[in-house]
Scaffold this motif. Structure first.
Motif, PDB file in Angstrom:
ATOM      1  N   GLU A 123      -9.730  57.194 -11.549  1.00 38.52           N
ATOM      2  CA  GLU A 123     -10.501  58.048 -12.460  1.00 38.52           C
ATOM      3  C   GLU A 123     -10.735  57.445 -13.839  1.00 38.52           C
ATOM      4  N   LEU A 124      -9.976  56.422 -14.208  1.00 38.83           N
ATOM      5  CA  LEU A 124     -10.039  55.954 -15.595  1.00 38.83           C
ATOM      6  C   LEU A 124     -10.448  54.484 -15.710  1.00 38.83           C
ATOM      7  N   ASN A 125     -11.086  53.966 -14.675  1.00 39.72           N
ATOM      8  CA  ASN A 125     -11.763  52.683 -14.814  1.00 39.72           C
ATOM      9  C   ASN A 125     -10.866  51.441 -14.780  1.00 39.72           C
ATOM     10  N   ALA A 126      -9.580  51.598 -14.468  1.00 40.03           N
ATOM     11  CA  ALA A 126      -8.726  50.410 -14.346  1.00 40.03           C
ATOM     12  C   ALA A 126      -8.888  49.836 -12.936  1.00 40.03           C
ATOM     13  N   ASN A 127      -8.696  48.520 -12.797  1.00 37.74           N
ATOM     14  CA  ASN A 127      -8.754  47.958 -11.445  1.00 37.74           C
ATOM     15  C   ASN A 127      -7.709  46.873 -11.156  1.00 37.74           C
ATOM     16  N   GLU A 128      -6.747  46.710 -12.074  1.00 39.37           N
ATOM     17  CA  GLU A 128      -5.597  45.843 -11.779  1.00 39.37           C
ATOM     18  C   GLU A 128      -4.346  46.518 -12.322  1.00 39.37           C
ATOM     19  N   VAL A 129      -3.195  46.203 -11.722  1.00 37.34           N
ATOM     20  CA  VAL A 129      -1.928  46.802 -12.146  1.00 37.34           C
ATOM     21  C   VAL A 129      -0.974  45.690 -12.575  1.00 37.34           C
ATOM     22  N   ILE A 130      -0.316  45.885 -13.699  1.00 36.09           N
ATOM     23  CA  ILE A 130       0.714  44.931 -14.138  1.00 36.09           C
ATOM     24  C   ILE A 130       2.001  45.706 -14.396  1.00 36.09           C
ATOM     25  N   ILE A 131       3.063  45.324 -13.693  1.00 30.27           N
ATOM     26  CA  ILE A 131       4.387  45.890 -13.984  1.00 30.27           C
ATOM     27  C   ILE A 131       5.067  44.880 -14.901  1.00 30.27           C
ATOM     28  N   CYS A 132       5.420  45.297 -16.114  1.00 32.29           N
ATOM     29  CA  CYS A 132       5.972  44.347 -17.086  1.00 32.29           C
ATOM     30  C   CYS A 132       7.353  44.782 -17.569  1.00 32.29           C
ATOM     31  N   GLY A 133       8.380  44.192 -16.976  1.00 29.69           N
ATOM     32  CA  GLY A 133       9.748  44.410 -17.460  1.00 29.69           C
ATOM     33  C   GLY A 133      10.012  43.513 -18.663  1.00 29.69           C
ATOM     34  N   HIS A 134      11.221  43.572 -19.194  1.00 30.94           N
ATOM     35  CA  HIS A 134      11.521  42.683 -20.320  1.00 30.94           C
ATOM     36  C   HIS A 134      12.978  42.242 -20.296  1.00 30.94           C
ATOM     37  N   HIS A 135      13.225  41.096 -20.930  1.00 28.29           N
ATOM     38  CA  HIS A 135      14.598  40.603 -21.037  1.00 28.29           C
ATOM     39  C   HIS A 135      15.382  41.528 -21.964  1.00 28.29           C
ATOM     40  N   ASP A 136      16.699  41.547 -21.808  1.00 23.88           N
ATOM     41  CA  ASP A 136      17.577  42.307 -22.693  1.00 23.88           C
ATOM     42  C   ASP A 136      17.241  43.806 -22.661  1.00 23.88           C
ATOM     43  N   CYS A 137      16.969  44.322 -21.463  1.00 25.15           N
ATOM     44  CA  CYS A 137      16.578  45.735 -21.315  1.00 25.15           C
ATOM     45  C   CYS A 137      17.822  46.622 -21.261  1.00 25.15           C
ATOM     46  N   GLY A 138      17.726  47.766 -21.910  1.00 30.22           N
ATOM     47  CA  GLY A 138      18.837  48.724 -21.917  1.00 30.22           C
ATOM     48  C   GLY A 138      19.173  49.278 -20.544  1.00 30.22           C
ATOM     49  N   MET A 139      18.252  49.129 -19.589  1.00 31.11           N
ATOM     50  CA  MET A 139      18.517  49.636 -18.242  1.00 31.11           C
ATOM     51  C   MET A 139      19.276  48.611 -17.387  1.00 31.11           C
TER      52      MET A 139
END
Ligand SMILES: [Zn+2]
Length: 196
Positions: free
Chosen positions: A85-101
């Protein structure tokens, strides 16, 4: 001054001085990506700069750890809405170093809830009603494998528009450097299509 009063005082001046105009999108959405990332406060300004994302460019979905666990949960619903519905057509999952999880211990979190005043009987009742705190509050041991798992949930999703590239990345919260850990283009090029 209380925190929200401070925010609202700033906000009145922000609107009156028309400071918002600098954030109006310059052109229609350009990058057409939806990014799932962590709510870590260090990424608030750094991540859009590191991606060269401006107002109107991308949908950014945030949670604790950039983790997708439920194929029919809130995050996946937002991804699908962005794609359909909002015109996006690629997905990026971006984690990060030193994450609290990283290495978060659900038992410790529950312990903190009790310390902060949640009655123990509430925890017991929820536990016996089927709330699995170990699963619900879990983090990850390693950001790379967490990103890979989340990418997998998205690209295996039965409602994902066919042919959508789903990428995995890790950002360094100190300098914004991006490492590409799952190449969604390569996956699409090499995955075999089965005609039924
Ligand atoms: Zn994080």
């Amino acid at each position: 001054m209380r925190r929200v009063d401070e925010i609202l005082a700033h906000n009145r001046a922000f609107v009156e001085n028309r400071e918002y105009e600098q954030y109006w999108p310059a052109k229609p959405q350009d990058k057409r990506v939806v990014i799932v990332t962590c709510m870590d406060a260090r990424l608030t300004e750094l991540l859009p700069k590191a991606f060269n994302i401006h107002s109107g460019d991308a949908k950014i979905i945030k949670n604790a750890g950039a983790i997708i666990t439920a194929p029919f949960g809130n995050i996946m619903r937002s991804i699908l809405v962005a794609l359909y519905e909002l015109n996006a057509n690629e997905v990026i999952i971006c984690g990060h170093h030193d994450c609290g999880m990283t290495g978060i211990d659900p038992r410790k979190v529950v312990g903190h809830m009790v310390e902060r005043g949640v009655p123990k009987h509430v925890i017991h009742t929820l536990h016996h009603s089927g709330v699995d705190f170990d699963r619900w509050l879990t983090g990850f041991e390693d950001v790379k494998s967490s990103v890979e798992k989340s990418v997998d949930i998205v690209r295996q999703h039965p409602l994902l528009p066919p042919g959508t590239p789903v990428h995995g990345m890790i950002i360094d919260p100190t300098n914004g450097k991006l490492d590409w850990v799952v190449d969604g283009y390569e996956y699409l090029a090499t995955s075999t299509t089965v005609d039924l």
